[in-house]
Design a protein around this motif. Structure first.
Motif, short mmCIF file in Angstrom:
data_model
loop_
_atom_site.label_atom_id
_atom_site.label_comp_id
_atom_site.label_asym_id
_atom_site.label_seq_id
_atom_site.Cartn_x
_atom_site.Cartn_y
_atom_site.Cartn_z
N VAL A 12 9.19 5.70 0.20
CA VAL A 12 8.42 4.63 0.83
C VAL A 12 6.93 4.87 0.65
O VAL A 12 6.14 3.94 0.36
CB VAL A 12 8.78 4.52 2.32
N LEU A 13 6.51 6.14 0.78
CA LEU A 13 5.09 6.46 0.60
C LEU A 13 4.62 6.13 -0.81
O LEU A 13 3.52 5.61 -1.01
CB LEU A 13 4.86 7.95 0.91
N THR A 14 5.45 6.42 -1.79
CA THR A 14 5.11 6.11 -3.18
C THR A 14 4.89 4.62 -3.36
O THR A 14 3.92 4.17 -4.01
CB THR A 14 6.22 6.61 -4.12
N VAL A 15 5.80 3.80 -2.79
CA VAL A 15 5.69 2.34 -2.93
C VAL A 15 4.43 1.83 -2.22
O VAL A 15 3.69 0.98 -2.77
CB VAL A 15 6.95 1.68 -2.37
N LEU A 16 4.17 2.33 -1.03
CA LEU A 16 2.99 1.86 -0.29
C LEU A 16 1.70 2.21 -1.01
O LEU A 16 0.76 1.39 -1.11
CB LEU A 16 2.99 2.48 1.12
N VAL A 17 1.61 3.44 -1.52
CA VAL A 17 0.40 3.84 -2.26
C VAL A 17 0.24 2.99 -3.51
O VAL A 17 -0.89 2.60 -3.87
CB VAL A 17 0.46 5.35 -2.60
N ALA A 18 1.34 2.66 -4.19
CA ALA A 18 1.25 1.83 -5.39
C ALA A 18 0.75 0.43 -5.04
O ALA A 18 -0.07 -0.15 -5.77
CB ALA A 18 2.62 1.76 -6.07
N ILE A 19 1.23 -0.12 -3.91
CA ILE A 19 0.79 -1.46 -3.51
C ILE A 19 -0.69 -1.45 -3.13
O ILE A 19 -1.46 -2.35 -3.54
CB ILE A 19 1.65 -1.95 -2.33
N LEU A 20 -1.11 -0.44 -2.35
CA LEU A 20 -2.52 -0.37 -1.96
C LEU A 20 -3.42 -0.19 -3.16
O LEU A 20 -4.52 -0.77 -3.25
CB LEU A 20 -2.72 0.79 -0.97
N GLY A 21 -2.97 0.63 -4.14
CA GLY A 21 -3.76 0.81 -5.35
C GLY A 21 -3.90 -0.47 -6.14
O GLY A 21 -4.98 -0.78 -6.69
N ALA A 22 -2.81 -1.25 -6.21
CA ALA A 22 -2.87 -2.51 -6.95
C ALA A 22 -3.80 -3.50 -6.26
O ALA A 22 -4.52 -4.27 -6.93
CB ALA A 22 -1.47 -3.10 -7.07
N TRP A 23 -3.83 -3.51 -4.92
CA TRP A 23 -4.71 -4.42 -4.20
C TRP A 23 -6.18 -4.00 -4.29
O TRP A 23 -7.07 -4.83 -4.26
CB TRP A 23 -4.31 -4.48 -2.73
N SER A 24 -6.42 -2.70 -4.38
CA SER A 24 -7.81 -2.22 -4.38
C SER A 24 -8.55 -2.58 -5.66
O SER A 24 -9.76 -2.78 -5.66
CB SER A 24 -7.82 -0.70 -4.18
N GLY A 25 -7.88 -2.65 -6.77
CA GLY A 25 -8.53 -2.92 -8.04
C GLY A 25 -9.21 -1.72 -8.65
O GLY A 25 -9.76 -1.82 -9.75
N GLU A 26 -9.23 -0.57 -7.97
CA GLU A 26 -9.85 0.64 -8.51
C GLU A 26 -8.85 1.35 -9.42
O GLU A 26 -7.72 1.62 -9.03
CB GLU A 26 -10.25 1.58 -7.37
N PRO A 27 -9.26 1.69 -10.65
CA PRO A 27 -8.35 2.36 -11.60
C PRO A 27 -7.84 3.70 -11.06
O PRO A 27 -6.68 4.04 -11.26
CB PRO A 27 -9.19 2.55 -12.85
N ASP A 28 -8.70 4.48 -10.38
CA ASP A 28 -8.26 5.78 -9.85
C ASP A 28 -7.20 5.61 -8.75
O ASP A 28 -6.23 6.37 -8.69
CB ASP A 28 -9.45 6.56 -9.31
N LEU A 29 -7.41 4.62 -7.88
CA LEU A 29 -6.44 4.39 -6.81
C LEU A 29 -5.13 3.82 -7.34
O LEU A 29 -4.07 4.05 -6.76
CB LEU A 29 -7.04 3.44 -5.77
N GLN A 30 -5.23 3.07 -8.44
CA GLN A 30 -4.00 2.49 -9.00
C GLN A 30 -3.04 3.55 -9.53
O GLN A 30 -1.85 3.30 -9.65
CB GLN A 30 -4.36 1.50 -10.12
#
Length: 433
Positions: A12-30
């Motif tokens: 679940v943590l992996t999925v949440l971090v992936a979603i937040l990274g996609a929403w942020s637009g930052e390449p490092d967070l993605q």
């Protein structure tokens, strides 16, 4: 593999971090979701390596022989090679012919010793049965996943017919050598003669004083002892495989035959057995003593129903050649079958008056319950009428057999043994054989 709580948290943590990274637009967070995923995969790899190194195993501690219809205890012993405790989930399994509680159990196995799980199994069919592998799941040390394995117990069980349970007719276990228990030798009060001991003579027929004087075993003959010849004919046809209570009908017949043979031998009678379907399948001539009981039990243990219509008339023809003088013939068969009923009447005529046939059958507890049940739906009256017709046909068949002079009885499975034993006692009392 099935994820446990810790594994689900990482997923679940992996999925949440992936979603937040996609929403942020930052390449490092993605790309940040790769970190919890990598930790999860690394943990699963470690757990898989540890589970393989555990070498979990199963040993089944249970008797080599079981009795048909009687529950027996099984101890499932789990062990492993790790230096820490291991949790194992197991779904107990058994051969198709043996009933067992298949509820999933959790066992914690300590290091360096076995953990025991006790279950009860009930054999429903005769024969040799190999235990199947059991499905198990082993908990990983990090709490990430359950790892599936199949555990082989390497256990085989031979199912034998039942033995007498009552103290009056009981013999000791087969493995220790059957010995007759205390029983009555007959109605005679006077000793007719002393003679040499013969194999199969009951223990309390031995004259110990004469034995001590002569230095060899001497037996007594009584003036009015009855020594009957008995043949038990067991229906092994197609309909005998139908379920009747806890066992199929053939199982009830075999258990009754084995116990009745033990009971009759305790009365110093000679007992033989015949299995039949459309033709006689196996035959044992009447014999006396322990050896006869052992031979009967071993023959019955190897018997199975056949996919053929039963023909009691062929069985009666074979019985006439098997015993030359008057004998009690106990026929365990289906009395409710319309086709068999006509052949039963012909078989009874063939055996009478030289022999005394006792015909015993099993009634259906389900049909009796259906016959007397109150109606709740539109279908219930029709089912009740069908059950009433079944019961009426049974009664007609029994009356027809009795009218020929052949004692006949039909009872529920749990009452059949008592009814046959009582009839046998009455025949001996009235000296009808």
């Amino acid at each position: 593999m099935h994820l446990r709580l810790n594994g689900l948290v990482f997923a679940v943590l992996t999925v949440l971090v992936a979603i937040l990274g996609a929403w942020s637009g930052e390449p490092d967070l993605q790309r940040l979701w790769l970190l919890p995923l990598a930790l999860l995969l690394l943990g699963l790899s470690y757990e898989r390596f540890t589970v393989n190194r555990a070498k979990a195993g199963l040993t089944i501690d249970a008797p080599e022989q079981g009795l048909l219809g009687r529950a027996m205890p099984l101890q499932l012993l789990f062990h492993h090679a790790l230096g820490r405790s291991v949790d194992i989930q197991v779904a107990p399994a058994a051969p198709e012919a043996i009933e067992i509680d298949t509820a999933i159990r959790l066992v914690s196995v300590p290091p360096g010793e076995a953990a025991a799980l006790e279950v009860h199994a009930t054999p429903r069919r005769l024969g040799q049965h190999e235990w199947p592998e059991m499905q198990a799941r082993i908990a990983g040390p990090l709490g990430l996943a359950w790892w599936s394995q199949r555990l082989a117990g390497r256990y085989s069980c031979k199912v034998m017919p039942e033995m007498l349970r009552d103290a009056g007719g009981r013999m000791s276990s087969i493995s220790g050598g059957l010995r007759p228990a205390h029983f009555n030798l007959g109605a005679g009060a006077e000793i007719l003669q002393l003679r040499e001991y013969r194999a199969g003579d009951p223990q309390n027929a031995i004259d110990w004083k004469a034995t001590a004087r002569r230095g060899r075993l001497i037996s007594r003959d009584y003036t009015e002892d009855q020594h009957l010849d008995i043949v038990i004919a067991i229906d092994a046809g197609r309909t005998s495989a139908l379920r009747a209570g806890e066992l199929d009908r053939f199982g009830h017949y075999v258990n009754l035959a084995a116990r009745f043979a033990e009971h009759a031998v305790a009365n110093d009678d000679r007992v033989g057995v015949m299995l039949f379907a459309d033709q006689p399948l196996a035959t044992l001539a009447p014999g006396r003593g322990i050896g006869a009981v052992l031979r009967i039990r071993h023959m019955l243990a190897a018997a199975t129903p056949k996919l053929a219509e039963s023909n009691p008339l062929n069985a009666a023809l074979r019985i006439r050649t098997l015993v030359r003088h008057r004998s009690l013939v106990v026929i365990l068969t289906e009395v409710d079958d319309a086709t068999v009923a006509g052949q039963l009447a012909s078989a009874a005529r063939l055996l009478l008056p030289k022999h005394l046939p006792l015909i015993a059958g099993i009634s259906s507890p389900e049909a009796e319950a259906m016959r007397d049940a109150p109606a709740h739906t539109w279908l219930d009256p029709y089912e009740s009428l069908a059950a009433q017709e079944y019961s009426s046909r049974l009664e007609r068949n029994v009356r027809a057999l009795r009218a020929l002079g052949a004692p006949a009885l039909v009872t529920r499975p749990e009452h059949m043994e008592r009814a046959v034993f009582d009839a046998y006692a009455e025949f001996r009392k009235r000296r009808r054989v």
